[in-house]
Scaffold this motif. Sequence first.
Motif, PDB file in Angstrom:
ATOM      1  N   ASP A   1     -48.250-104.830  47.105  1.00 26.99           N
ATOM      2  CA  ASP A   1     -48.275-103.242  47.071  1.00 26.99           C
ATOM      3  C   ASP A   1     -48.387-102.800  48.597  1.00 26.99           C
ATOM      4  OD1 ASP A   1     -48.363-103.119  44.462  1.00 26.99           O
ATOM      5  OD2 ASP A   1     -50.531-103.499  44.423  1.00 26.99           O
ATOM      6  N   LEU A   2     -49.334-103.431  49.415  1.00 30.22           N
ATOM      7  CA  LEU A   2     -49.136-103.018  50.900  1.00 30.22           C
ATOM      8  C   LEU A   2     -47.694-103.100  51.399  1.00 30.22           C
ATOM      9  CD1 LEU A   2     -52.548-104.459  52.093  1.00 30.22           C
ATOM     10  CD2 LEU A   2     -52.162-102.085  51.314  1.00 30.22           C
ATOM     11  N   SER A   3     -47.231-104.195  51.393  1.00 36.33           N
ATOM     12  CA  SER A   3     -46.011-104.222  51.859  1.00 36.33           C
ATOM     13  C   SER A   3     -44.870-103.304  51.554  1.00 36.33           C
ATOM     14  CB  SER A   3     -45.431-105.635  51.593  1.00 36.33           C
ATOM     15  OG  SER A   3     -43.967-105.851  52.051  1.00 36.33           O
ATOM     16  N   LYS A   4     -44.941-103.095  49.877  1.00 36.70           N
ATOM     17  CA  LYS A   4     -43.909-102.142  49.509  1.00 36.70           C
ATOM     18  C   LYS A   4     -44.180-100.611  49.848  1.00 36.70           C
ATOM     19  CE  LYS A   4     -42.655-102.942  45.256  1.00 36.70           C
ATOM     20  NZ  LYS A   4     -42.576-103.131  43.676  1.00 36.70           N
ATOM     21  N   ILE A   5     -45.620-100.176  49.963  1.00 38.47           N
ATOM     22  CA  ILE A   5     -45.931 -98.807  50.277  1.00 38.47           C
ATOM     23  C   ILE A   5     -45.733 -98.700  51.753  1.00 38.47           C
ATOM     24  CG2 ILE A   5     -47.715 -96.960  50.419  1.00 38.47           C
ATOM     25  CD1 ILE A   5     -49.041 -98.520  47.981  1.00 38.47           C
ATOM     26  N   GLY A   6     -45.927 -99.640  52.543  1.00 39.60           N
ATOM     27  CA  GLY A   6     -45.708 -99.668  54.049  1.00 39.60           C
ATOM     28  C   GLY A   6     -44.330 -99.452  54.288  1.00 39.60           C
ATOM     29  N   GLY A   7     -43.372-100.195  53.610  1.00 38.32           N
ATOM     30  CA  GLY A   7     -41.924-100.111  53.588  1.00 38.32           C
ATOM     31  C   GLY A   7     -41.484 -98.764  53.366  1.00 38.32           C
ATOM     32  N   PHE A   8     -41.761 -98.050  52.307  1.00 38.55           N
ATOM     33  CA  PHE A   8     -41.612 -96.642  52.016  1.00 38.55           C
ATOM     34  C   PHE A   8     -42.147 -95.826  53.051  1.00 38.55           C
ATOM     35  CE2 PHE A   8     -41.658 -98.023  47.497  1.00 38.55           C
ATOM     36  CZ  PHE A   8     -40.116 -97.672  47.117  1.00 38.55           C
ATOM     37  N   ALA A   9     -43.045 -95.709  53.739  1.00 37.12           N
ATOM     38  CA  ALA A   9     -43.703 -94.952  54.785  1.00 37.12           C
ATOM     39  C   ALA A   9     -42.828 -95.333  56.165  1.00 37.12           C
ATOM     40  CB  ALA A   9     -45.205 -95.451  55.174  1.00 37.12           C
TER      41      ALA A   9
ATOM     42  N   LYS B   1     -55.767 -93.604  42.579  1.00 41.11           N
ATOM     43  CA  LYS B   1     -55.345 -95.096  42.548  1.00 41.11           C
ATOM     44  C   LYS B   1     -55.457 -95.781  44.083  1.00 41.11           C
ATOM     45  CE  LYS B   1     -52.264 -94.226  38.558  1.00 41.11           C
ATOM     46  NZ  LYS B   1     -50.928 -94.618  37.942  1.00 41.11           N
ATOM     47  N   LEU B   2     -55.961 -96.859  43.760  1.00 43.56           N
ATOM     48  CA  LEU B   2     -56.197 -97.633  44.997  1.00 43.56           C
ATOM     49  C   LEU B   2     -55.363 -98.823  45.166  1.00 43.56           C
ATOM     50  CD1 LEU B   2     -58.052 -97.233  47.756  1.00 43.56           C
ATOM     51  CD2 LEU B   2     -59.657 -98.870  46.513  1.00 43.56           C
ATOM     52  N   TYR B   3     -54.722 -99.291  46.290  1.00 47.17           N
ATOM     53  CA  TYR B   3     -53.869-100.566  46.268  1.00 47.17           C
ATOM     54  C   TYR B   3     -54.220-101.223  47.698  1.00 47.17           C
ATOM     55  CZ  TYR B   3     -50.968 -97.646  43.213  1.00 47.17           C
ATOM     56  OH  TYR B   3     -50.512 -96.906  42.112  1.00 47.17           O
TER      57      TYR B   3
ATOM     58  N   ALA C   1     -54.231 -95.370  49.172  1.00 51.64           N
ATOM     59  CA  ALA C   1     -54.637 -94.667  48.085  1.00 51.64           C
ATOM     60  C   ALA C   1     -53.785 -93.675  47.541  1.00 51.64           C
ATOM     61  CB  ALA C   1     -56.055 -94.065  48.018  1.00 51.64           C
ATOM     62  N   MET C   2     -53.625 -93.143  46.343  1.00 45.65           N
ATOM     63  CA  MET C   2     -52.714 -91.996  46.045  1.00 45.65           C
ATOM     64  C   MET C   2     -53.359 -91.345  44.964  1.00 45.65           C
ATOM     65  SD  MET C   2     -49.199 -93.851  44.986  1.00 45.65           S
ATOM     66  CE  MET C   2     -48.490 -95.201  46.107  1.00 45.65           C
ATOM     67  N   ILE C   3     -53.099 -89.902  45.123  1.00 45.38           N
ATOM     68  CA  ILE C   3     -53.709 -88.798  43.942  1.00 45.38           C
ATOM     69  C   ILE C   3     -52.430 -88.806  43.218  1.00 45.38           C
ATOM     70  CG2 ILE C   3     -54.377 -86.605  43.440  1.00 45.38           C
ATOM     71  CD1 ILE C   3     -56.028 -86.649  46.039  1.00 45.38           C
ATOM     72  N   VAL C   4     -52.496 -89.220  41.912  1.00 48.67           N
ATOM     73  CA  VAL C   4     -51.291 -89.121  40.827  1.00 48.67           C
ATOM     74  C   VAL C   4     -52.040 -88.220  39.665  1.00 48.67           C
ATOM     75  CG1 VAL C   4     -50.024 -90.384  39.271  1.00 48.67           C
ATOM     76  CG2 VAL C   4     -50.831 -91.577  41.580  1.00 48.67           C
ATOM     77  N   THR C   5     -50.963 -87.223  39.452  1.00 49.10           N
ATOM     78  CA  THR C   5     -51.134 -86.336  38.341  1.00 49.10           C
ATOM     79  C   THR C   5     -50.025 -86.354  37.120  1.00 49.10           C
ATOM     80  OG1 THR C   5     -49.843 -84.363  39.404  1.00 49.10           O
ATOM     81  CG2 THR C   5     -52.251 -84.881  39.851  1.00 49.10           C
ATOM     82  N   ASP C   6     -50.455 -86.048  35.812  1.00 46.95           N
ATOM     83  CA  ASP C   6     -49.654 -86.049  34.759  1.00 46.95           C
ATOM     84  C   ASP C   6     -48.514 -84.711  34.976  1.00 46.95           C
ATOM     85  OD1 ASP C   6     -50.823 -88.367  33.728  1.00 46.95           O
ATOM     86  OD2 ASP C   6     -51.743 -87.168  32.311  1.00 46.95           O
ATOM     87  N   ASP C   7     -48.826 -83.859  35.455  1.00 46.36           N
ATOM     88  CA  ASP C   7     -48.034 -82.778  35.601  1.00 46.36           C
ATOM     89  C   ASP C   7     -47.978 -82.245  37.352  1.00 46.36           C
ATOM     90  OD1 ASP C   7     -49.826 -80.390  36.055  1.00 46.36           O
ATOM     91  OD2 ASP C   7     -50.534 -80.746  34.222  1.00 46.36           O
ATOM     92  N   ASN C   8     -47.081 -81.264  37.226  1.00 48.44           N
ATOM     93  CA  ASN C   8     -46.982 -80.627  38.779  1.00 48.44           C
ATOM     94  C   ASN C   8     -47.214 -79.145  39.048  1.00 48.44           C
ATOM     95  OD1 ASN C   8     -46.634 -81.229  41.588  1.00 48.44           O
ATOM     96  ND2 ASN C   8     -44.347 -80.883  41.256  1.00 48.44           N
ATOM     97  N   SER C   9     -48.060 -78.789  37.900  1.00 49.81           N
ATOM     98  CA  SER C   9     -48.074 -77.335  38.104  1.00 49.81           C
ATOM     99  C   SER C   9     -48.900 -76.995  39.385  1.00 49.81           C
ATOM    100  CB  SER C   9     -48.899 -76.922  36.890  1.00 49.81           C
ATOM    101  OG  SER C   9     -50.413 -77.432  36.965  1.00 49.81           O
TER     102      SER C   9
END
Length: 410
Positions: A214-222, A207-209, A307-315
């Motif tokens: 979105d940039l502001s929100k993700i940057g805030g978390f970082a 997923k690309l942002y 960008a994020m790599i997102v998965t349905d599970d966490n195996s």
Amino acid sequence: MKKEKTLKVIAFSVAGIVGLCLVIIAALFIISGFFMPKKYMEPWQKDYATQFSDPRVSLAAVGLLAASNHNMQPWKIKLDKADPMVFYLYADSTRRTEEVDPNSRQMMISQGTFLEYVAVAGDKTGWHTDITLFPDGVYDESHLAHSMDLKPVAKITLSKTHPQDDKLYSAMFLPDTNREAYKPEKLNAEQENALTSLSAQDGLYVKLYQDTADLSKIGGFAIQSAAIESSVTRVMDESNAIFRPNEYLKDKYRYGYSVEGQGSAGFMKNIIQGLVTIFPTLNTGKAASENFIKYTRASVDSTPAYAMIVTDDNSRITQIESGMLYSRLVLTGHELGLAMQPLSQALEEYPEMKAPYDGLKQAFAPGGTIQMLFRVGEPTKDTPLSMRRDVGDLIIYYDFDSLYKLSDQP
């Protein structure tokens, strides 16, 4: 006459100051290890892997160029004595970073980055790599470290094929991470499609942002997560323990962090290495925390896309597949003129990081798992290559010398 004497005194004083500065600089260069041969850079040479007669070792020698959590390079290779076309990848349990990665999720991602580099190297050199994950079964999570020692992450079986003209191969010899400023231009449609289309399998997404919100929100978390991490002493101590302040220690250990990761290069790198060696507190405690937050903020302020790599599970299998995908993204990014830098702090799973971890997941991957968060953009400057271990340090083998080509023997 008096004026001439004054000028002579000034000239001698200036010459003395200049001479003292040169002596100090020379001393710092010596303390930095400037004149030492940099063995930790040898694996980056394209002929490094070609010196081995065993194709399994040659491929592993390229695989170790892959990105890994905290540059720990947590890989072990076991060569099958009965079948010269088979080898096994193990996660090195002694290289876990338990403070920042208590569940070893990042470590499993690092197994995937290695496997993808091996696969790309195989395609280029005429070896098809059949990769079977957890051939002896998945880990016993209640005895994780012991299970890592017993059970391989992957079985790799080689078969001869025609070499492919894979452009990604050359990209493996470029830095996997660029922490410098990126140009403000957003990714174009071709770049965006090339990256997001790499997640071809179900349950694994890129997923690309690029939107301002979105940039502001993700940057805030970082920034929030960097501030938290810098305040947790045990976490910072874990990072400081693998910091290599000079060439002597970089050649001795060949993994972990160095001043290059803080943007230092060339002349100034050696000056800083010398100073940090003499005054280690310059890179520990409050100074290290402040630098970490400063660099994070600078990175966030010069990021046109995340960008994020997102998965349905966490195996464990999904974590490894996420690492394989990340390597493919890094290599493809080089072909597109793009650089990447993981921002892993907000995804770390220790108690103090719970708020940004939960917040980021709720905002961008409710019901899923964010395996990777990283900056993407066109870099403004090149970045140095990082330390790499010798492939022999990875291999569990009774006679490593025999793996060199006969022509290279004395």
